[in-house]
Structure formats: C-alpha cells, structure tokens
Design an enzyme around this catalytic site. Structure first.
Site, PDB file in Angstrom:
ATOM      1  N   HIS A  72       4.450   2.380  -8.110  1.00  0.00           N
ATOM      2  CA  HIS A  72       3.451   1.302  -8.181  1.00  0.00           C
ATOM      3  C   HIS A  72       2.560   1.499  -9.410  1.00  0.00           C
ATOM      4  CE1 HIS A  72       4.132   1.449  -3.673  1.00  0.00           C
ATOM      5  NE2 HIS A  72       4.370   0.185  -3.944  1.00  0.00           N
TER       6      HIS A  72
ATOM      7  N   GLN B 218       8.050  -9.081   7.669  1.00  0.00           N
ATOM      8  CA  GLN B 218       9.267  -8.507   7.093  1.00  0.00           C
ATOM      9  C   GLN B 218       9.765  -7.277   7.858  1.00  0.00           C
ATOM     10  OE1 GLN B 218       7.113  -7.929   3.209  1.00  0.00           O
ATOM     11  NE2 GLN B 218       8.407  -6.123   3.040  1.00  0.00           N
TER      12      GLN B 218
ATOM     13  N   MET C  98      11.394   6.789  -5.985  1.00  0.00           N
ATOM     14  CA  MET C  98      10.113   6.851  -5.261  1.00  0.00           C
ATOM     15  C   MET C  98      10.016   5.693  -4.288  1.00  0.00           C
ATOM     16  SD  MET C  98       7.232   8.294  -7.725  1.00  0.00           S
ATOM     17  CE  MET C  98       7.498   9.854  -8.542  1.00  0.00           C
ATOM     18  N   SER C  99       9.504   5.991  -3.105  1.00  0.00           N
ATOM     19  CA  SER C  99       9.353   4.977  -2.062  1.00  0.00           C
ATOM     20  C   SER C  99       8.268   5.442  -1.109  1.00  0.00           C
ATOM     21  CB  SER C  99      10.680   4.849  -1.298  1.00  0.00           C
ATOM     22  OG  SER C  99      10.460   4.237  -0.040  1.00  0.00           O
ATOM     23  N   SER C 100       7.533   4.478  -0.573  1.00  0.00           N
ATOM     24  CA  SER C 100       6.466   4.835   0.380  1.00  0.00           C
ATOM     25  C   SER C 100       7.047   5.486   1.624  1.00  0.00           C
ATOM     26  CB  SER C 100       5.688   3.586   0.782  1.00  0.00           C
ATOM     27  OG  SER C 100       5.218   2.930  -0.365  1.00  0.00           O
TER      28      SER C 100
ATOM     29  N   VAL D  60      11.086   4.291 -10.718  1.00  0.00           N
ATOM     30  CA  VAL D  60      10.504   5.603 -11.054  1.00  0.00           C
ATOM     31  C   VAL D  60      11.073   6.617 -10.054  1.00  0.00           C
ATOM     32  CG1 VAL D  60       8.355   6.916 -11.273  1.00  0.00           C
ATOM     33  CG2 VAL D  60       8.442   4.517 -11.990  1.00  0.00           C
TER      34      VAL D  60
ATOM     35  N   GLY E  17       0.818  -1.206   0.000  1.00  0.00           N
ATOM     36  CA  GLY E  17       0.000   0.000   0.000  1.00  0.00           C
ATOM     37  C   GLY E  17       0.848   1.250   0.000  1.00  0.00           C
TER      38      GLY E  17
HETATM   39  O1  PAF Z   1       8.077  -4.418  -2.000  1.00  0.00           O
HETATM   40  C1  PAF Z   1       7.101  -4.544  -1.230  1.00  0.00           C
HETATM   41  O2  PAF Z   1       6.230  -3.680  -1.169  1.00  0.00           O
HETATM   42  C2  PAF Z   1       7.005  -5.762  -0.329  1.00  0.00           C
HETATM   43  O3  PAF Z   1       8.254  -6.184   0.092  1.00  0.00           O
HETATM   44  C3  PAF Z   1       6.233  -6.931  -0.977  1.00  0.00           C
HETATM   45  C4  PAF Z   1       6.946  -7.461  -2.217  1.00  0.00           C
HETATM   46  C5  PAF Z   1       4.828  -6.475  -1.359  1.00  0.00           C
HETATM   47  C6  PAF Z   1       6.109  -8.087   0.016  1.00  0.00           C
HETATM   48  O4  PAF Z   1       5.450  -7.698   1.173  1.00  0.00           O
END
Ligand code: PAF
Length: 290
Positions: free
Chosen positions: A37, A61, A184-186, A176, A31
């Site tokens: 994305h 994770q 770009m990163s959340s 991107v 998300g």
């Molecule tokens: O890159 C991510 O957003 C996450 O590591 C993933 C691949 C959705 C796994 O939770």
C-alpha cells in the site's frame, strides 16, 4: 491529515478541490496497510496534488464463511502510515454509510469475474465492483491506483471505470514482495511460522513457469506442470489453480505467443494466497508468424 467519515463530506471536499483545478489521487484499501500500500500511496503522491486513502473493510466482498470479523483493523497504525506518507484525507466510511437501508444496486463485470477468484469466491467481485464504484462516486478521483497482486480485481476495475465512463484513470502498480518472494498481503499475518516458511513456493512456482515460457516453451501444459511440481514439494500446500492466461480477457491460453499472465492461488492451512506474474516477450509473435 483530515479524517472524513461521511460520503457527503468526502464529496464536498473533492468538489471544492476539483473546482480549484487540484488533481486528486486515490488509493482504496481495506486497511492493515503494508509496504505494498505504501508504494501505491507514494506513487499517487508523486502524480497528484491531493491524495485520499480510503480504509473500509467491505462486508459485501466477504462470503459468510470468510474472515470479515477477524480481518485485521489496526486503524491507529494505518493512520500513522498515511500521515507519514503525506496523505491529505483518510476516508473511513461506516458500513451503514456505505450500505444504508434500502440499498439495492450491484455492479458486476461478468466475463472478467467468471473464472479464478470469481469461481473460488462467487460473490466477491460483485462486492468489490460495487464498493469501488461507490468510492469513486464519493472521492471523485482523477487517478486511482491498485496493486498488481490482485490482478483479476485490477482488470475488472479498469473495465468498469471504462464501461461506466467514470472519468478516473486506473494505474496498476507492480506487486511488492518480501525478500523471499512472497507477495505482500494483509492476510500474510494469518500464516503460522511453518506456513510462512513454505508460502514463497507460490511465487517460486510462477517464476519457474515464466522461465519455461521465456526459454521457448510455448506449450502451456508443460509450464503448468512445472508450476504444480514446484508447489507440491510441500505436502501442506494445496493448489486451487495455476493457469497461463490472456493478459486482458483472463481466459486460459493453450499456447503463448508474446504475452501472458500466470495466475496462481493456493491454500496453506486456512489461509488462501494469490499471486501472478506477467510474461512479456515483444518480438516473439513476429518470429512465430513469419
Ligand atoms: O484490494 C482491496 O483492498 C479491496 O478489494 C478494495 C479494492 C479496497 C475494495 O474493497
């Protein structure tokens, strides 16, 4: 757009479409969707008949000291982006559905997970590999797309899909970037204004390293030094690693022949940023060996 929350409904939806000969594309996410994305979703939309995006902030994770509870969860905005891009299913499983009581199995890809992010975040890749394997089992995609920004993650997923015969093609798409080069990163939203101003130094450092290699400097130590000097222009960025590696094994190189990947991770305040750049010089190897 359909919102599916259980593994059983997800698998039933996919099975029905597969029986009808429909190809299923899949973009797994946590998300907080951004234009990186969006570009994966668009690429999947073009290549497949039906498209699933999963939104699941995977607890497995994150380490206990990381930002699991603070991780951004703008679900209404994420769903709106998915709708705009013509996503067919937003798969939003709960943590309980993913990891019910009695869950035991862990997927690991030891050699690819050993260095770099694996060293900085020891349980991270087992969490990623396990959840992605589970998601593939539920969504049953023909094609899954990942961003190159998480280069090590993408390499590891490619390996596990191959090793475990998961029957899914993996495509890795270019990072991107913001206009100033920041990938770009959340997590970029965690940067303060001052931190955001210096954050592009990481991509500048990687570009400086790549330029040096492409200019004929095959000695990796010199490229690593120029990368470090670029970052160290700002005293508030701390280098975690900057390395020139083999594109497939991710082992460090001492000399670059025709291809490499430059990997970098820095910390600015409490925010960790990662980035990478590929070096591809077809023809260089031939010249070097003749
Ligand atoms: O890159 C991510 O957003 C996450 O590591 C993933 C691949 C959705 C796994 O939770």
């Amino acid at each position: 757009m359909k919102i599916i929350r259980t593994a059983r409904s997800m698998a039933a939806w996919s099975e029905r479409l597969r029986r009808e000969g429909v190809t299923i594309g899949f973009v797994p996410t946590m998300g907080a969707l951004h234009d990186g994305h969006r570009s994966l979703i668009r690429a999947a939309r073009l290549r497949c008949d039906a498209l699933v995006v999963s939104i699941f902030v995977n607890p497995a994770q994150f380490s206990p000291t990381e930002d699991l509870s603070a991780y951004p969860r703008p679900i209404a905005r994420d769903r709106a982006l998915c709708r705009e891009e013509g996503v067919d299913v937003c798969f939003e499983p709960t943590a309980q559905a993913m990891y019910p009581g009695g869950f035991q199995t862990i997927v690991t890809v030891p050699a690819l997970a050993r260095r770099w992010e694996g060293e900085a975040r020891p349980h991270h890749f087992a969490g990623v590999a396990t959840v992605v394997t589970k998601l593939f089992g539920m969504v049953r995609p023909h094609l899954a797309l990942f961003g190159q920004k998480d280069y090590q993650q993408a390499a590891l997923i490619r390996q596990l899909a191959h090793d475990l015969n998961l029957g899914v093609a993996i495509q890795v798409r270019q990072t991107v970037r913001e206009r100033d080069g920041l990938a770009m990163s959340s997590r970029n939203i965690y940067l303060s204004a001052d931190e955001r101003r210096i954050a592009p130094l990481l991509s500048q450092a990687l570009r400086a390293g790549r330029q040096m290699i492409e200019g004929g400097m095959s000695d990796v130590a010199a490229s690593e030094q120029i990368m470090r000097q670029t970052i160290e222009q700002a005293s508030t960025i701390h280098v975690e690693y900057l390395a020139v590696c083999d594109q497939d094994s991710l082992e460090p190189l001492s000399v670059v022949m025709d291809r490499a990947v430059l990997l970098g991770a820095v910390r600015i305040g409490s925010v960790r940023l990662i980035d990478n750049l590929l070096v591809n010089m077809p023809g260089r190897k031939r010249r070097a060996t003749h």
